[in-house]
Structure formats: C-alpha cells, structure tokens
Write a protein that holds these residues in place. Structure first.
Motif, PDB file in Angstrom:
ATOM      1  N   SER A   1     -13.913-126.057  -9.526  1.00 59.71           N
ATOM      2  CA  SER A   1     -15.143-125.582 -10.142  1.00 59.71           C
ATOM      3  C   SER A   1     -15.798-126.705 -10.943  1.00 59.71           C
ATOM      4  O   SER A   1     -15.161-127.686 -11.296  1.00 59.71           O
ATOM      5  N   GLU A   2     -17.085-126.545 -11.246  1.00 60.23           N
ATOM      6  CA  GLU A   2     -17.787-127.537 -12.040  1.00 60.23           C
ATOM      7  C   GLU A   2     -17.135-127.674 -13.416  1.00 60.23           C
ATOM      8  O   GLU A   2     -17.036-128.761 -13.959  1.00 60.23           O
ATOM      9  N   ARG A   3     -16.688-126.538 -13.956  1.00 59.49           N
ATOM     10  CA  ARG A   3     -16.066-126.575 -15.282  1.00 59.49           C
ATOM     11  C   ARG A   3     -14.843-127.484 -15.288  1.00 59.49           C
ATOM     12  O   ARG A   3     -14.656-128.289 -16.203  1.00 59.49           O
ATOM     13  N   LEU A   4     -14.027-127.377 -14.253  1.00 63.62           N
ATOM     14  CA  LEU A   4     -12.831-128.219 -14.165  1.00 63.62           C
ATOM     15  C   LEU A   4     -13.215-129.691 -14.105  1.00 63.62           C
ATOM     16  O   LEU A   4     -12.587-130.550 -14.735  1.00 63.62           O
ATOM     17  N   ILE A   5     -14.266-129.995 -13.327  1.00 66.40           N
ATOM     18  CA  ILE A   5     -14.714-131.394 -13.221  1.00 66.40           C
ATOM     19  C   ILE A   5     -15.164-131.909 -14.582  1.00 66.40           C
ATOM     20  O   ILE A   5     -14.804-133.014 -14.992  1.00 66.40           O
ATOM     21  N   VAL A   6     -15.933-131.105 -15.292  1.00 69.36           N
ATOM     22  CA  VAL A   6     -16.426-131.548 -16.605  1.00 69.36           C
ATOM     23  C   VAL A   6     -15.257-131.787 -17.553  1.00 69.36           C
ATOM     24  O   VAL A   6     -15.228-132.792 -18.285  1.00 69.36           O
ATOM     25  N   VAL A   7     -14.278-130.911 -17.545  1.00 71.22           N
ATOM     26  CA  VAL A   7     -13.126-131.072 -18.440  1.00 71.22           C
ATOM     27  C   VAL A   7     -12.338-132.335 -18.085  1.00 71.22           C
ATOM     28  O   VAL A   7     -12.041-133.178 -18.945  1.00 71.22           O
ATOM     29  N   ALA A   8     -12.029-132.499 -16.791  1.00 69.96           N
ATOM     30  CA  ALA A   8     -11.261-133.667 -16.369  1.00 69.96           C
ATOM     31  C   ALA A   8     -12.056-134.939 -16.655  1.00 69.96           C
ATOM     32  O   ALA A   8     -11.505-135.944 -17.127  1.00 69.96           O
ATOM     33  N   ASP A   9     -13.369-134.896 -16.407  1.00 73.35           N
ATOM     34  CA  ASP A   9     -14.206-136.072 -16.648  1.00 73.35           C
ATOM     35  C   ASP A   9     -14.256-136.419 -18.136  1.00 73.35           C
ATOM     36  O   ASP A   9     -14.307-137.594 -18.499  1.00 73.35           O
ATOM     37  N   ALA A  10     -14.218-135.408 -19.003  1.00 76.40           N
ATOM     38  CA  ALA A  10     -14.210-135.668 -20.449  1.00 76.40           C
ATOM     39  C   ALA A  10     -12.933-136.421 -20.839  1.00 76.40           C
ATOM     40  O   ALA A  10     -12.970-137.356 -21.645  1.00 76.40           O
ATOM     41  N   PHE A  11     -11.797-136.028 -20.245  1.00 77.25           N
ATOM     42  CA  PHE A  11     -10.560-136.760 -20.503  1.00 77.25           C
ATOM     43  C   PHE A  11     -10.665-138.188 -19.967  1.00 77.25           C
ATOM     44  O   PHE A  11     -10.222-139.137 -20.606  1.00 77.25           O
ATOM     45  N   GLY A  12     -11.267-138.341 -18.787  1.00 72.99           N
ATOM     46  CA  GLY A  12     -11.447-139.681 -18.219  1.00 72.99           C
ATOM     47  C   GLY A  12     -12.310-140.557 -19.114  1.00 72.99           C
ATOM     48  O   GLY A  12     -11.961-141.698 -19.412  1.00 72.99           O
ATOM     49  N   LEU A  13     -13.439-139.993 -19.572  1.00 74.29           N
ATOM     50  CA  LEU A  13     -14.325-140.739 -20.472  1.00 74.29           C
ATOM     51  C   LEU A  13     -13.569-141.189 -21.721  1.00 74.29           C
ATOM     52  O   LEU A  13     -13.654-142.350 -22.138  1.00 74.29           O
ATOM     53  N   ALA A  14     -12.795-140.265 -22.282  1.00 76.63           N
ATOM     54  CA  ALA A  14     -12.066-140.556 -23.518  1.00 76.63           C
ATOM     55  C   ALA A  14     -11.040-141.662 -23.293  1.00 76.63           C
ATOM     56  O   ALA A  14     -10.965-142.635 -24.050  1.00 76.63           O
ATOM     57  N   LEU A  15     -10.261-141.502 -22.240  1.00 75.47           N
ATOM     58  CA  LEU A  15      -9.196-142.467 -21.983  1.00 75.47           C
ATOM     59  C   LEU A  15      -9.754-143.844 -21.680  1.00 75.47           C
ATOM     60  O   LEU A  15      -9.303-144.847 -22.236  1.00 75.47           O
ATOM     61  N   PHE A  16     -10.738-143.922 -20.791  1.00 69.76           N
ATOM     62  CA  PHE A  16     -11.331-145.211 -20.444  1.00 69.76           C
ATOM     63  C   PHE A  16     -11.959-145.869 -21.679  1.00 69.76           C
ATOM     64  O   PHE A  16     -11.822-147.075 -21.892  1.00 69.76           O
ATOM     65  N   SER A  17     -12.639-145.070 -22.496  1.00 71.33           N
ATOM     66  CA  SER A  17     -13.332-145.629 -23.660  1.00 71.33           C
ATOM     67  C   SER A  17     -12.349-146.244 -24.648  1.00 71.33           C
ATOM     68  O   SER A  17     -12.520-147.386 -25.085  1.00 71.33           O
ATOM     69  N   ILE A  18     -11.335-145.476 -25.004  1.00 68.43           N
ATOM     70  CA  ILE A  18     -10.398-145.963 -26.017  1.00 68.43           C
ATOM     71  C   ILE A  18      -9.571-147.128 -25.464  1.00 68.43           C
ATOM     72  O   ILE A  18      -9.323-148.123 -26.172  1.00 68.43           O
ATOM     73  N   ALA A  19      -9.185-147.036 -24.183  1.00 65.32           N
ATOM     74  CA  ALA A  19      -8.498-148.174 -23.564  1.00 65.32           C
ATOM     75  C   ALA A  19      -9.400-149.411 -23.608  1.00 65.32           C
ATOM     76  O   ALA A  19      -8.948-150.519 -23.887  1.00 65.32           O
ATOM     77  N   GLY A  20     -10.692-149.209 -23.363  1.00 63.69           N
ATOM     78  CA  GLY A  20     -11.633-150.333 -23.353  1.00 63.69           C
ATOM     79  C   GLY A  20     -11.791-150.982 -24.713  1.00 63.69           C
ATOM     80  O   GLY A  20     -11.801-152.212 -24.828  1.00 63.69           O
ATOM     81  N   VAL A  21     -11.913-150.158 -25.739  1.00 64.64           N
ATOM     82  CA  VAL A  21     -12.085-150.720 -27.084  1.00 64.64           C
ATOM     83  C   VAL A  21     -10.789-151.416 -27.534  1.00 64.64           C
ATOM     84  O   VAL A  21     -10.840-152.485 -28.164  1.00 64.64           O
ATOM     85  N   ALA A  22      -9.641-150.848 -27.162  1.00 68.37           N
ATOM     86  CA  ALA A  22      -8.366-151.471 -27.535  1.00 68.37           C
ATOM     87  C   ALA A  22      -8.220-152.840 -26.856  1.00 68.37           C
ATOM     88  O   ALA A  22      -7.811-153.822 -27.493  1.00 68.37           O
TER      89      ALA A  22
END
Lengths: 200, 200, 200
Positions: free
Chosen positions: B88-109
């Motif tokens: 579902s779209e909801r699942l994609i948005v949730v998984a994508d939010a985790f992806g955004l978070a992980l990539f962002s913090i990994a990037g800043v680190a």
C-alpha cells in the motif's frame, strides 16, 4: 575587503538570484529554491573541481556562502515579486556578465595551476563559467538556455580564457592578464547583448 | 543481523522500489528499470562520497546490494502491478521515512568524520537523504518531486541532521544521538504527511 | 597507427556525431552542439573515472580529441543536413556498435585494473558504454533512449563484459579475451538490431 572579494560575492549572489527566479517560476517550494540557487551559484566550480579532483570544494572551505544562500532562500520565496521589480533585467545582465567573467578566469587559472594542458584549461574556464546555469536548467527540466539561445555567452567566456592564456604565455604579469581578460569577457558579453548579436 | 543492517537494506530496497515504479510508469525497459532503481537507491550516497572525495563507494564494497537490485529488476517488470497491490502507499511512505532518516544521519556522520564544517555536514546529510530521488526524477525527465511538492521532506532531514549535530556538540553519546535524531526524522515526516502540512 | 587506435577514434567520432544530430534537432547553437557532442563522446568514460577516482581523465591527457570535436562542431552546424544524406542510418548503427563494444570492454578492463569486484567491473563496462548517450539525452531534456526503447543495447554490452571477465578467469590471454568479447558485443548488437528483437 578587496574588490575581487566583492565581485566574487556579487557573482555568487547573481547566480543564486537567477536560481531563485527559475525555481519560483517552476512553482518550487523553499527546498527547491535553495537547492536550485545553490546549484546555480556553485555548480560550475564544483564540476570543475570534481573533474580536476581538487578538494576541499570552494563552498566547503567557505561555508559562509552556503549559509548566506540558505538564509536568502528563506526570504526569497515571498520577496521574489518585489525583488524583480527593484532589480531590472539590465542590472541582472550586467551583474551576470561580471559573474561569468570572474568564474571563467578563476576557472582557467585553477586549471593551469593543476597542470592542465592549454586547451583543456580553456574548457575548464568555460565549464566554471556556464555549468551552474546548465545544471540549474537540467534540474528545472529545461533545455539549457546557454546551449540554445544563440547569444554569445559561452563564446565570450572562451575568448576571454584564451586572452588570459595567451597573455600568460607572452610573459605578461598574471594580475594584469587576469583583470584585462575578465574585462574583455564583460565587454564582449554586454556589447553583443546590447547589439542583439546572434550565433547560428 | 543487527537492526541497523536490516533498516539499511530496507532503505535501499525502498529506494529501488520507488525507482521501479517511476521507471515503469515511463514505460522503460528492463535496462531502464535497473538503472533508475540503482540511481535512486545509491545516488544520494554516491554524490556525497564524490563531493567528499571518499572511495571506495558504498556499493563497490558491498556489491551484494547491486546484485540484489539487478535480480529484483529482472522480476520487477512483470511483477510491478501485483507488487503495487500488495504494498500500500502507506507502507511505502513509512518505509521511505525510515530510509530518509537512515540515509540522512549516516550522511551527516560520514561528513563529520571527513572533517566537514558543521553547516556543510548538515547539507551532506540532506544530500544523502534526498538526491537519490532527485537524480531519479532527472533521469525520468521530471522536475524533482522533492523540490516542488511542498511537503516537509528535505526539511525533516535537515532538522534531524541538526538535532544529531547539536547532540554531539552537547556531549551526548553518538549512538543515542544517532538513533534519537533518526527517529525524529521518521516522526516529523510521518506526522507532517499524516496532517497534510504544506510549505510555501 | 594501430587498429585499436582507429576504432577508438571512430568510436569517439560516432559519439560526437550522434551528439551533433541530437543538438541540431533541438535547434541548439554552436555552443550547444559542441557541449552535447563532447558529453556524448566522453561522458561515459568520465563518469566511470569519477566513480573509480581515476585521474587524469582520458580527454585531459588526449586533448587532441577535444580539439577535434571542437573543430568539427564549427563545421557541423551548416554541414549536418549534407552529412545525414551521405551517412546512412545503417552506417551509424554499425559504427555505434563498434563504439559500444570498444568503450564497454575498455571500461571493464579499467575497472579490473582498479581492483573492482567482478559484478561492479561489469557495471563499469556498461556505464562506460552507455552513459555518454544517457547524459546527452538528459542535457537535451529527453528520457534516455537506451532506457526505454527496448532494444538490446546495454544488455549486449553487459553480456560482452561478462564474456571478457569469464575468459580472464579461465586464464585465456587478455588480448584474445578483449577482442573476442568486443566482437561478441558488435555481433549481438547488429544481429538483434537487424532482427528487430525487443525486450520487455
């Protein structure tokens, strides 16, 4: 503050401003406005440094410019209509001509420093001068203006870079070569603009 | 297998999946599906590493991820219609939010590790988080969604990166800073999505 | 002059020529024609070298190619109509197949030299072979042809790269591996073109 520094900041601001305008005309939000402004201001120099494998990048050692564009982006969205009234097209063209000149000659000087052969150095000058605008147009989903409007823009940069390179070869002091070839670019750009010269 | 590893794989898969969907909606063939999926999954991190001049790239040392996306591409073309029904779209948005978070913090680190100044480090976090999607949209000949839909997406990443940086400055243990700021990004993204918050 | 050198120059000229045609069909001026031709001819190899962090770039050490494309750009604009009559589509496809083969195998060989793992090396071969055309289409504001026309093009490159890698693993001399896998790419491309094979 030196005159070079002032022109440099002006060139970056002009790049950012043209990014603001294009991003807003595409109805982008504040994130888009910042991203496009940043890419326009720093894209050419960043591409050159990646091609030359030179680090750190200009905007990394001078994070104050990135912060400045960030702060301007926050106010640009509501202010863009007002700004476009205050800042005439003529002023933008003049400031942009100085930006093109400064970025180009800085680019060719960096490339010579990095030991590039002479034709490649002239290309690096042009890349530094024009690729900010090309990347801006790619992100905004347009065919890059500089590649199709037939105005002598890249060619003014190219001519100025060669004037610089030939003056260096002729033993003319680097400072004089830099300033006179930059002024050549400004003059060629403004003259051809004003006369409406078109390439094929 | 650690929880970090699982989220990392999930983030890459979500990136690839959004690439599959956009490539198929543009009627691309299997080569296009793989290319766009790969660019979406790894484009942000690759751009960051090029800007930082860091090698080898993530997907070079972990070729298993590239192979995984390759194999998925072979089955994605026929399966995409079925997949869109199951996921579902909801699942994609949730998984994508985790992806955004992980990539962002990994990037800043990574950027802090590489000695970047603080504002540039926060930009590198956002670049890692959002440029996969921007490059995907450029290849698919669209104005990047993240730059124009007005949803707080890059801004959630930016806020989370600063939360991380400020916690580090305050002497809070890196592990706690990492997880809490990543959760902040997830929370901010999902909350603003759910409430329909729009930027200007 | 060696046969390899001749094919190499031919491959670059073919790349540049396809750039000329696309730039003119977009009504670009002479600056656009040069830029697009240059990006098409050297974009794939340049992207590979940036990903591998290899310098100096091919066209930096061989500035004669850049100068050649520059000179051709000056005459290409008026001559393109005549050239398209003299040079049949069949000739372009054949020459381009040799270009794809040469660029791909050169790319995979460079990647192996640089110590890349085997799947990544095959990807680098394909990137070298096809990204010139992809970047050309992005600059010209098109969805890249190679990602959507369903013709086996990238896949021919991929197959040839693996043939090369497997022959190397099997202890077959590098020279023979190089030439036979390049011919495999040429053959596969021309055969599938002639038979009108389409992927999904």
């Amino acid at each position: 503050m030196s005159i070079l520094k002032i022109i440099e900041i002006l060139a970056i601001l002009v790049g950012a401003f043209s990014g603001f305008i294009e991003a807003r005309s595409k109805r982008m939000d504040v994130v888009g406005v910042f991203t496009v402004a940043f890419i326009t201001a720093f894209g050419g120099g960043t591409l050159r440094d990646i091609l030359l494998d030179k680090r750190p990048l200009f905007w990394v050692t001078h994070q104050e410019y990135a912060i400045l564009i960030f702060l301007l982006s926050l106010v640009a969205a509501p202010a863009i209509r007002t700004l476009r009234k205050i800042i005439s097209e003529r002023l933008i063209v003049v400031a942009d001509a100085f930006g093109l000149a400064l970025f180009s000659i800085a680019g060719v000087a960096e490339a010579i420093d990095a030991g590039m052969p002479i034709f490649i150095a002239s290309m690096m000058g042009v890349i530094t001068g024009i690729f900010g605008g090309i990347l801006r147009d790619i992100v905004c989903n347009e065919i890059p203006m500089v590649l199709r409007d037939g105005r002598p823009y890249a060619i003014c940069s190219f001519g100025g870079c060669w004037a610089y390179l030939l003056m260096l070869q002729a033993g003319i002091p680097a400072d004089f070569a830099l300033w006179s070839s930059a002024l050549l670019i400004v003059g060629a750009r403004l003259l051809t603009w004003w006369r409406g010269v078109k390439l094929q």
